[in-house]
Each structure stands twice: as C-alpha cells, then as structure tokens.
Design a protein around this motif. Structure first.
Motif, short mmCIF file in Angstrom:
data_model
loop_
_atom_site.label_atom_id
_atom_site.label_comp_id
_atom_site.label_asym_id
_atom_site.label_seq_id
_atom_site.Cartn_x
_atom_site.Cartn_y
_atom_site.Cartn_z
N ARG A 254 0.84 -1.18 0.00
CA ARG A 254 0.00 0.00 0.00
C ARG A 254 0.89 1.24 0.00
O ARG A 254 1.85 1.33 0.77
CB ARG A 254 -0.91 0.03 1.22
CG ARG A 254 -1.94 1.16 1.14
CD ARG A 254 -2.80 1.29 2.37
NE ARG A 254 -3.85 2.28 2.14
CZ ARG A 254 -4.60 2.83 3.08
NH1 ARG A 254 -4.43 2.49 4.36
NH2 ARG A 254 -5.53 3.73 2.77
N ILE A 255 0.56 2.19 -0.88
CA ILE A 255 1.30 3.44 -1.01
C ILE A 255 0.35 4.59 -0.73
O ILE A 255 -0.76 4.64 -1.26
CB ILE A 255 1.91 3.59 -2.42
CG1 ILE A 255 2.72 2.35 -2.78
CG2 ILE A 255 2.78 4.84 -2.50
CD1 ILE A 255 3.20 2.34 -4.22
N LEU A 256 0.77 5.54 0.12
CA LEU A 256 -0.06 6.67 0.49
C LEU A 256 0.66 7.97 0.17
O LEU A 256 1.85 8.14 0.51
CB LEU A 256 -0.42 6.63 1.98
CG LEU A 256 -1.09 5.34 2.47
CD1 LEU A 256 -0.04 4.45 3.13
CD2 LEU A 256 -2.20 5.66 3.45
N GLY A 257 -0.03 8.89 -0.48
CA GLY A 257 0.50 10.23 -0.73
C GLY A 257 -0.06 11.20 0.29
O GLY A 257 -1.27 11.46 0.32
N GLU A 258 0.79 11.71 1.16
CA GLU A 258 0.35 12.59 2.24
C GLU A 258 0.66 14.04 1.90
O GLU A 258 1.75 14.36 1.41
CB GLU A 258 1.04 12.21 3.54
CG GLU A 258 0.79 10.76 3.97
CD GLU A 258 1.43 10.46 5.31
OE1 GLU A 258 1.04 11.07 6.31
OE2 GLU A 258 2.36 9.63 5.34
N PRO A 259 -0.29 14.96 2.14
CA PRO A 259 -0.07 16.38 1.83
C PRO A 259 1.17 16.93 2.53
O PRO A 259 1.26 16.92 3.76
CB PRO A 259 -1.35 17.04 2.35
CG PRO A 259 -2.37 15.95 2.39
CD PRO A 259 -1.61 14.72 2.73
N GLY A 260 2.14 17.38 1.74
CA GLY A 260 3.35 17.98 2.30
C GLY A 260 4.33 17.02 2.91
O GLY A 260 5.36 17.44 3.46
N HIS A 261 4.10 15.70 2.82
CA HIS A 261 5.00 14.73 3.45
C HIS A 261 5.46 13.64 2.49
O HIS A 261 5.96 12.60 2.91
CB HIS A 261 4.32 14.09 4.66
CG HIS A 261 4.03 15.04 5.78
ND1 HIS A 261 2.86 15.77 5.84
CD2 HIS A 261 4.77 15.41 6.86
CE1 HIS A 261 2.88 16.53 6.92
NE2 HIS A 261 4.02 16.32 7.57
N GLY A 262 5.26 13.83 1.19
CA GLY A 262 5.70 12.83 0.22
C GLY A 262 4.85 11.59 0.27
O GLY A 262 3.65 11.64 0.51
N THR A 263 5.48 10.44 0.06
CA THR A 263 4.74 9.17 0.02
C THR A 263 5.22 8.23 1.13
O THR A 263 6.35 8.32 1.61
CB THR A 263 4.92 8.47 -1.33
OG1 THR A 263 6.30 8.18 -1.55
CG2 THR A 263 4.38 9.34 -2.46
N GLN A 264 4.34 7.33 1.50
CA GLN A 264 4.63 6.32 2.50
C GLN A 264 4.27 4.96 1.92
O GLN A 264 3.17 4.76 1.41
CB GLN A 264 3.82 6.58 3.78
CG GLN A 264 4.02 5.54 4.85
CD GLN A 264 3.11 5.77 6.06
OE1 GLN A 264 2.37 6.75 6.11
NE2 GLN A 264 3.16 4.87 7.03
N THR A 265 5.18 4.00 1.98
CA THR A 265 4.96 2.67 1.43
C THR A 265 5.01 1.64 2.55
O THR A 265 5.97 1.60 3.32
CB THR A 265 6.03 2.31 0.37
OG1 THR A 265 6.01 3.30 -0.67
CG2 THR A 265 5.75 0.95 -0.24
N VAL A 266 3.97 0.82 2.64
CA VAL A 266 3.89 -0.19 3.69
C VAL A 266 3.40 -1.51 3.11
O VAL A 266 2.65 -1.54 2.13
CB VAL A 266 2.93 0.26 4.82
CG1 VAL A 266 3.46 1.51 5.52
CG2 VAL A 266 1.52 0.49 4.29
N GLY A 267 3.85 -2.61 3.70
CA GLY A 267 3.33 -3.91 3.32
C GLY A 267 1.91 -4.07 3.84
O GLY A 267 1.55 -3.49 4.88
N ALA A 268 1.07 -4.83 3.14
CA ALA A 268 -0.33 -4.96 3.54
C ALA A 268 -0.86 -6.32 3.16
O ALA A 268 -0.35 -6.99 2.25
CB ALA A 268 -1.17 -3.86 2.88
N LEU A 269 -1.91 -6.73 3.85
CA LEU A 269 -2.66 -7.94 3.53
C LEU A 269 -4.05 -7.51 3.08
O LEU A 269 -4.75 -6.81 3.81
CB LEU A 269 -2.75 -8.86 4.74
CG LEU A 269 -3.63 -10.12 4.55
CD1 LEU A 269 -3.02 -11.04 3.51
CD2 LEU A 269 -3.81 -10.84 5.89
#
Length: 346
Positions: A254-269
């Motif tokens: 799962r990849i999340l684009g956060e306002p002003g904080h770039g992206t965050q990538t995490v493993g997910a089920l």
C-alpha cells in the motif's frame, strides 16, 4: 454476364462451406443433456447467468461442446465471449442473405461488380452491434449520477462510472473507473478519481488466483492519493445461478500520498468478499467488502442495488462506507458516500 451472375457463385460456395462445417460439427461430441438443460435454464434468466453457466461448465467440458450447445440456443457468440474465444470468421446465413440483398441493389443501381455492396455491409453490421448493446468479447456498463457525501465533507456531486469485463484465454479481466467532479462559485469542490483492475484465473472448481491494483485520488480525504498492488487466491463459496459469493486474500503493497509529506509505502494484507444476489428477475444486490491490514489499515464496504428498466438500461443505488484506522490529523475515521445513477449496459 451480369454482376449478379458473377456475385452469386461465390456466395453459394460460401453458403455450402458453412453448411458442410455445420454437418461436421454435428458429428462431433455433444454437451451432456443435463449440462445442456443447465445452459438453457441460465439463458432464460438473462445474460449474466448465461455467462456464469458457460464459465462453470467450462471447468469440466471442452469449449467446442459448449459453443455448439449455445448455438442451438442462438447464443453462440455470447458463449465464445464468455470463454474468451474469437468470433467465427465465416458469416452466418443472415449475413449471406444481407450481402445477397445488397448485391441485388447494386445490380439495380448499375454497379459493375458486387464489391461496393459487400463493403457497404460492414458499417451496417457495426452500427447494428452498437445499437443492440453487444460488443464482441467485452462486457460492461457506463453510468451517470449524483453523489451525496457525509463524514469529512457534506456535499453533492455529479459522477461518472465505467466498468468493463473480458475473458482472456482463461483469465477474467475486470476494470472499474469512477470519477466525481463539482465546482462551487468557480472553485473546484470535488475532483475524485478511482480505478481498480483485477485479473483472475480459475484453479479448479472453486479456487482462483488473481493479481489486483487499486488507485484513488481524493484531495479532500485524509490522503491526497492511495494505491495498492498485490496478488492472492480466492475461494468460491456460492456458485449457484442467481447467487455467487467469493472470498479473496493476498499480500501486497500500500502506497499513500500525504499532503506535504511525500509518500509512505507499507506492506499490507488484502482481504475481501464479493457477493452477488439476484433478488428478482429485474433486481440485483451486490456487496463488496475489503480490508487492508497494515500499519495504516483501511476498511471498505460497498452495497449496490440495481433495478433493470430493460435489457440495456437500469437504475443503481450504491452506498459506500470507508473507515481509516489511522487518518491524518484533522480528519475523522469514518466516511460514507451514496450514489444514485442511471446505468447503460454494453
């Protein structure tokens, strides 16, 4: 020799070839009677049930047997589409008759050969295909409607949706596109886009395996955009005509684009459930449940109710509830959305 006299021998030869191929097919193996009855019953219930019956029978019987049985019901092309087969290259009797009719019109108009008439038949066939709402190999629906939100925002928007399905040599492909847009006093109030893709293949009578991807952009939600990609397996709990239920699960990212904080990538089920239930001849109920288990988990529940107006048009009421377990500061966890739309099948 008149143009008509030159044209008809070729048409007659083509008709003889079709007749001979039909005779040869009759001598080949036929679909067992009980499966033919199942196909007939599914055909009476509509296109969706017929497609499901074809795919279910294909788990144990050859495709050519199924197509021949379907041709006896006048649904040969629909069966080929469900099986991911290309349409036949030779025209049927109706097409031959149409070409003969056009050739006769060519003679009356004084054309020197039948080529013009034959070419003229092509756009007529294409137009007839679109007018009837049946496109070779592809199925789907397009919708226009109104959306009502509550939770992080309370507003009304116009929406557009597109869903497509196709069988690709044993793989089933599904694609969904949803878009909502609105302006308030010249300022964009909503610009929400989501697309979902999934390829799935049967792995026995009830098991499947799949690859899936999901992308969504929503500027007024907790995240600017989110995406997921993964693979997994599924199990068909219910496979009866008019009622299907499949459970799916698989790992991914799962990849999340956060306002002003770039992206965050995490493993997910990814854990999901898809239920489809024909309540009456004209009303269908669907339920899609999804849970992404990760450091930033998310739960989605989507209920849908379709009421058919005729073979091509229907009204759809849809309700979606989303719960973000770890929303950004200033956003609530729960978000709900209601859509009312008119749908065109194709």
């Amino acid at each position: 020799m008149s143009p008509r006299a030159r044209t008809h021998p070729a048409l007659q030869a083509l008709a003889i070839a079709v007749a001979l191929s039909g005779t040869a097919a009759a001598q080949e193996a036929q679909l067992p009677g009980i499966l033919t009855e199942l196909l007939e019953a599914a055909n009476e219930q509509g296109r969706t049930e017929f497609t499901r019956a074809v795919q279910l029978i294909a788990l144990t019987r050859p495709a050519d047997e199924i197509v021949r049985a379907a041709e006896g019901l006048g649904r040969g092309d629909a069966a080929r589409q469900a099986l991911g087969l290309e349409p036949p290259q030779l025209p049927d009797d109706a097409a031959i008759a149409a070409v003969e009719e056009i050739a006769e019109e060519d003679d009356a108009a004084g054309y020197t050969n039948g080529i013009v008439g034959t070419v003229a038949a092509v756009p007529v066939g294409v137009a007839r295909t679109f007018a009837s709402g049946r496109l070779e190999l592809w199925q789907g629906r397009a919708s226009l409607g109104v959306r009502f939100d509550s939770g992080n925002t309370a507003r009304e928007d116009y929406t557009f949706g597109l869903q497509v399905r196709r069988e690709l040599s044993g793989w089933g492909f599904q694609g969904h596109i949803d878009y909502a847009y609105s302006e308030v006093n010249g300022t964009i109030g909503r610009d929400n886009f989501r697309t979902r893709l999934r390829g799935e293949r049967e792995a026995g009578e009830r098991f499947t395996y799949f690859a899936a991807a999901d992308y969504e952009r929503d500027r007024i939600a907790s995240y600017d955009w989110t995406a997921f990609a993964g693979v997994g397996g599924g199990y068909r709990v219910l496979t009866s005509p008019g009622r299907t239920w499949i459970l799916r699960a698989g790992p991914g990212v799962r990849i999340l684009g956060e306002p002003g904080h770039g992206t965050q990538t995490v493993g997910a089920l990814d854990v999901g459930s898809d239920l489809a239930w024909r309540l009456t001849e004209s009303i269908n109920f669907t339920s899609e449940t999804g849970l992404l288990v990760a450091d930033t988990s998310r739960f989605d529940q989507l209920f849908g109710l379709n009421s058919a107006l005729n073979d091509l048009w229907s009204l759809r009421l849809q309700y979606r509830y989303r719960y973000e377990f770890e929303p950004n500061p200033g956003f609530v966890r729960g978000d709900s959305r209601t859509d009312i739309s008119i749908v065109r099948e194709f």
